[in-house]
Design an enzyme around this catalytic site. Structure first.
Site, short mmCIF file in Angstrom:
data_model
loop_
_atom_site.label_atom_id
_atom_site.label_comp_id
_atom_site.label_asym_id
_atom_site.label_seq_id
_atom_site.Cartn_x
_atom_site.Cartn_y
_atom_site.Cartn_z
N TRP A 37 5.96 7.46 16.75
CA TRP A 37 5.99 6.01 16.76
C TRP A 37 5.45 5.45 15.49
CZ3 TRP A 37 9.12 5.83 20.43
CH2 TRP A 37 8.97 6.63 21.56
N HIS A 47 -14.72 -5.14 10.68
CA HIS A 47 -14.41 -3.81 11.21
C HIS A 47 -15.69 -3.04 11.46
CE1 HIS A 47 -10.04 -3.24 9.65
NE2 HIS A 47 -10.27 -4.50 9.89
N GLU A 70 -8.56 -11.65 9.73
CA GLU A 70 -9.21 -10.36 9.49
C GLU A 70 -9.98 -10.41 8.17
OE1 GLU A 70 -6.45 -7.11 9.10
OE2 GLU A 70 -7.99 -5.61 9.45
N TYR A 111 -6.83 7.96 12.24
CA TYR A 111 -6.50 6.84 11.35
C TYR A 111 -7.44 5.66 11.60
CZ TYR A 111 -3.83 3.42 8.76
OH TYR A 111 -3.45 2.47 7.85
N GLU A 151 -4.55 -4.83 19.37
CA GLU A 151 -3.57 -4.93 18.28
C GLU A 151 -2.62 -3.75 18.25
OE1 GLU A 151 -5.48 -5.26 14.45
OE2 GLU A 151 -3.68 -4.60 13.41
N ARG A 190 -13.93 -5.77 15.26
CA ARG A 190 -12.92 -4.79 15.67
C ARG A 190 -13.60 -3.44 15.77
NH1 ARG A 190 -7.81 -2.23 12.28
NH2 ARG A 190 -9.39 -0.67 11.79
N ASN A 215 0.82 -1.21 0.00
CA ASN A 215 0.00 0.00 0.00
C ASN A 215 0.85 1.26 0.00
OD1 ASN A 215 -2.36 1.45 0.05
ND2 ASN A 215 -2.92 0.95 2.17
N HIS A 273 -2.89 0.88 16.41
CA HIS A 273 -2.09 1.40 15.30
C HIS A 273 -0.74 1.99 15.72
CE1 HIS A 273 -5.05 0.61 12.23
NE2 HIS A 273 -5.97 1.26 12.88
N GLU A 319 1.43 -6.84 11.67
CA GLU A 319 0.95 -6.60 10.30
C GLU A 319 2.00 -5.89 9.45
OE1 GLU A 319 -2.65 -4.28 10.85
OE2 GLU A 319 -1.60 -2.47 10.25
N HIS A 349 -3.32 -10.63 8.88
CA HIS A 349 -3.78 -9.34 8.35
C HIS A 349 -4.61 -9.55 7.07
CE1 HIS A 349 -2.37 -5.09 6.84
NE2 HIS A 349 -3.56 -5.04 7.39
N ASP A 386 -6.48 -3.46 1.36
CA ASP A 386 -5.35 -3.11 0.51
C ASP A 386 -4.48 -4.34 0.19
OD1 ASP A 386 -4.98 -2.00 3.46
OD2 ASP A 386 -3.03 -2.72 2.82
N ASP A 432 -7.59 -1.92 17.52
CA ASP A 432 -6.28 -1.68 16.91
C ASP A 432 -5.77 -0.31 17.38
OD1 ASP A 432 -4.06 -1.49 15.29
OD2 ASP A 432 -5.12 -2.07 13.45
N ARG A 492 0.29 -11.35 13.39
CA ARG A 492 -0.54 -10.76 12.33
C ARG A 492 0.14 -10.72 10.97
NH1 ARG A 492 -4.85 -8.89 11.69
NH2 ARG A 492 -4.39 -6.71 11.22
O1 EZ4 Z 1 -3.67 0.08 8.47
O2 EZ4 Z 1 -3.68 -2.33 5.82
O3 EZ4 Z 1 -5.49 -4.01 11.10
N1 EZ4 Z 1 -5.53 -3.48 10.05
C1 EZ4 Z 1 -4.91 -2.35 9.74
C2 EZ4 Z 1 -4.95 -1.94 8.29
C3 EZ4 Z 1 -3.69 -1.19 7.88
C4 EZ4 Z 1 -3.63 -1.06 6.38
C5 EZ4 Z 1 -2.37 -0.32 5.95
O4 EZ4 Z 1 -2.23 -0.39 4.56
O5 EZ4 Z 1 -4.32 -1.73 10.57
O6 EZ4 Z 1 -6.09 -1.20 8.03
CO CO Z 2 -3.79 -3.07 12.18
#
Ligand code: EZ4
Ligand code: CO
Length: 402
Positions: A402, A122, A339, A159, A236, A147, A37, A212, A262, A312, A316, A210, A283
C-alpha cells in the site's frame, strides 16, 4: 510589470531544498518552494527546461492566468513533479504581488480569521517509555497538540520513528534503504500505546497519529474503532487513498476523525472524500498541491462539506512553504490545525523565517509577501546530496503493497 529572470536554487543544509526565485523589471523578486522529497532534481529540471523560459516576459501580476497556463497549457495535467513546479511558480508570484503592494500575503487572501495558528508537534520514540518522554518534552515546550509515533515491539525500524536521540528525517542519503512492517503487530500495539498516553497526560492534550498508508480499509476500520476511547484529534492516512471509495468502509465503522491528503496534488484527489464527507481534515500541502491558488480552492470546497484544513508541514518542506501555509492558515475560515516540525538551525542559515512558535500557536510577522528571505551565498555552501525515502517490507520480505 514583467518577469525578467528566474532561477532554481538547490541546496542541502542538512537536507535538500529546491527554491524558485523569480525577478521582475520592477526590481522585486519572489520565492517559491519546489522541494519534492527524494525527487528534487526532477522538479528542478522541469522548472529550468520548460517553465522558466516560458515565464520570461510574462506579467507576474496575473497569477490565476499563469496558473492555468502551466496547468492546462502543457496538456499533461497533474502529477507530483508538475504540480510541485506549478506550486513554486504560484508561491513566487504571490510573494511578488505582496511585495509590490507592500502587504503580507494573508491580507491578499481575505485577511486574518484568527489570532494564532494552532500547531501540532511530533513526539516519537523507539519504545513506549522513550516516546512518553518525548511527549513530555513537547508539552513542556508549550504544544497543545502532539502526534504520537512509537517503535513497535518485534517489528524493527519503523517509518516515522528516528533512531534514539536523532531528529526525524525520513529521507536517507543515497538510494532507498529498507524498513520493516507487520500490520498485525501494529494494530495490536497502537490502542495500548494511546491508552498509556491518556493515562499519563489526561484528557486535555490533543493527540494525533499517522498510520502512513499502511492499512487496508478493513484494517483501518478496526484501528479507528479501537482508538475511539482515546478521543484522537485525528488518525492520519489510515489507508492509501488512491481508492477514495475505500474510506467509506473506514467511515462506516468509526467516529475517529480522519485526516488525509499529504501526498495529493489536485482537488481531483479529494472530490469523493469531500462530497461523501469521508474525512474530517485535508492535509494537502501548498508545495505539492498547486500553491496558494489551488489550496484556496481546495479549502473552499472542503468547507462546503464540513471539512477543515490540516496542512502538511514536515521538515522536508522548506520554510518558504511553511510561511506560505501559515498565511493560508490565518486566512481561511475552515482552518483546523497546522503541522509543525521545526527545521534544524542550519536550515535557518539559508532561509530566514518570519514566523515563530509560542504556547501552542504559530504567528507570522507583517513582512510583505510570503516574507521569508533566502541567503544565496549560504545556500551555495551546502550543495545537493542525493537522498531518498525508504521502501517498506513485511517481515517475510514482501514489499508492502500500500
Ligand atoms: O512522511 O514529509 O505527516 N507527516 C508525514 C511526513 C512525510 C514526509 C515525506 O517526505 O507523514 O513525515
Ligand atoms: Co503523514
Amino acid at each position: 510589470m514583467k518577469i525578467t529572470s528566474a532561477k532554481v536554487i538547490v541546496c542541502c543544509p542538512g537536507r535538500n531544498f529546491v527554491t524558485l526565485k523569480i525577478c521582475t523589471d520592477a526590481g522585486i523578486c519572489g520565492l517559491g518552494d519546489a522541494t519534492l522529497n527524494g525527487r528534487e532534481k526532477a522538479v528542478a529540471t522541469y522548472l529550468e527546461e520548460y517553465c522558466i523560459p516560458a515565464l520570461i516576459g510574462k506579467d507576474p501580476r496575473n497569477i490565476e492566468d499563469l496558473w492555468h497556463y502551466f496547468y492546462k497549457g502543457v496538456y499533461w495535467k497533474r502529477g507530483s513533479v508538475t504540480m510541485t513546479a506549478i506550486s513554486a511558480i504560484d508561491m513566487a508570484l504571490w510573494d511578488i504581488k505582496g511585495k509590490a503592494l507592500n502587504t503580507p500575503l494573508y491580507n491578499l487572501l481575505g485577511g486574518k480569521s484568527r489570532q494564532g495558528v494552532l500547531v501540532y508537534a511530533h513526539a516519537t520514540g523507539p519504545n513506549l517509555e522513550q516516546m512518553l518522554e518525548d511527549v513530555s518534552k513537547k508539552v513542556e515546550q508549550g504544544y497543545q497538540a502532539v502526534r504520537v509515533q512509537s517503535g513497535i515491539p518485534g517489528v524493527g525500524r519503523v517509518y516515522g520513528v528516528p533512531k534514539s536521540g536523532q531528529p526525524y528525517e525520513p529521507a536517507q542519503k543515497g538510494l532507498p534503504h529498507e524498513e520493516s512492517w507487520d500490520t498485525a503487530r501494529y494494530l495490536n500495539f497502537v490502542p495500548k500505546m494511546f491508552s498509556r498516553v491518556r493515562e499519563v497526560f489526561g484528557e486535555d492534550l490533543h493527540l494525533l497519529h499517522d498510520a502512513h498508508h499502511r492499512c487496508t480499509p478493513n484494517e483501518a476500520a478496526r484501528l479507528a474503532r479501537e482508538l475511539e476511547p482515546f478521543h484522537l484529534f485525528w488518525l492520519e492516512d489510515p489507508v492509501s487513498a488512491e481508492l477514495q471509495e475505500g474510506l467509506r468502509l473506514v467511515r462506516q465503522h468509526s467516529t475517529t476523525p480522519l485526516a488525509l491528503g499529504e501526498v495529493f496534488n489536485s482537488v481531483y484527489d479529494c472530490t469523493t472524500l469531500f462530497s461523501e464527507q469521508l474525512i474530517d481534515y485535508i492535509r494537502m500541502p501548498l508545495v505539492h498541491g498547486g500553491g496558494v491558488t489551488h489550496l484556496q480552492k481546495v479549502a473552499a470546497l472542503a468547507s462546503l462539506y464540513h471539512i477543515q484544513t490540516g496542512i502538511h508541514g514536515a521538515t522536508d518542506l522548506s520554510p518558504i512553504n511553511l510561511a506560505a501555509s501559515l498565511h493560508v492558515d490565518f486566512a481561511v475560515n475552515n482552518f483546523g490545525i497546522q503541522e509543525h516540525m521545526p527545521h534544524a538551525e542550519m536550515v535557518h542559515e539559508v532561509f530566514q523565517p518570519n514566523y515563530h512558535f509560542e504556547k501552542g500557536f504559530m504567528y507570522i510577522n507583517d513582512a510583505p509577501g510570503i516574507g521569508v528571505e533566502l541567503n544565496e551565498e549560504q545556500a551555495a555552501q551546502y550543495p545537493y546530496q542525493m537522498a531518498c525515502l525508504p521502501v517498506n517490507r513485511k517481515l517475510d520480505g514482501t514489499l508492502h503493497y500500500w
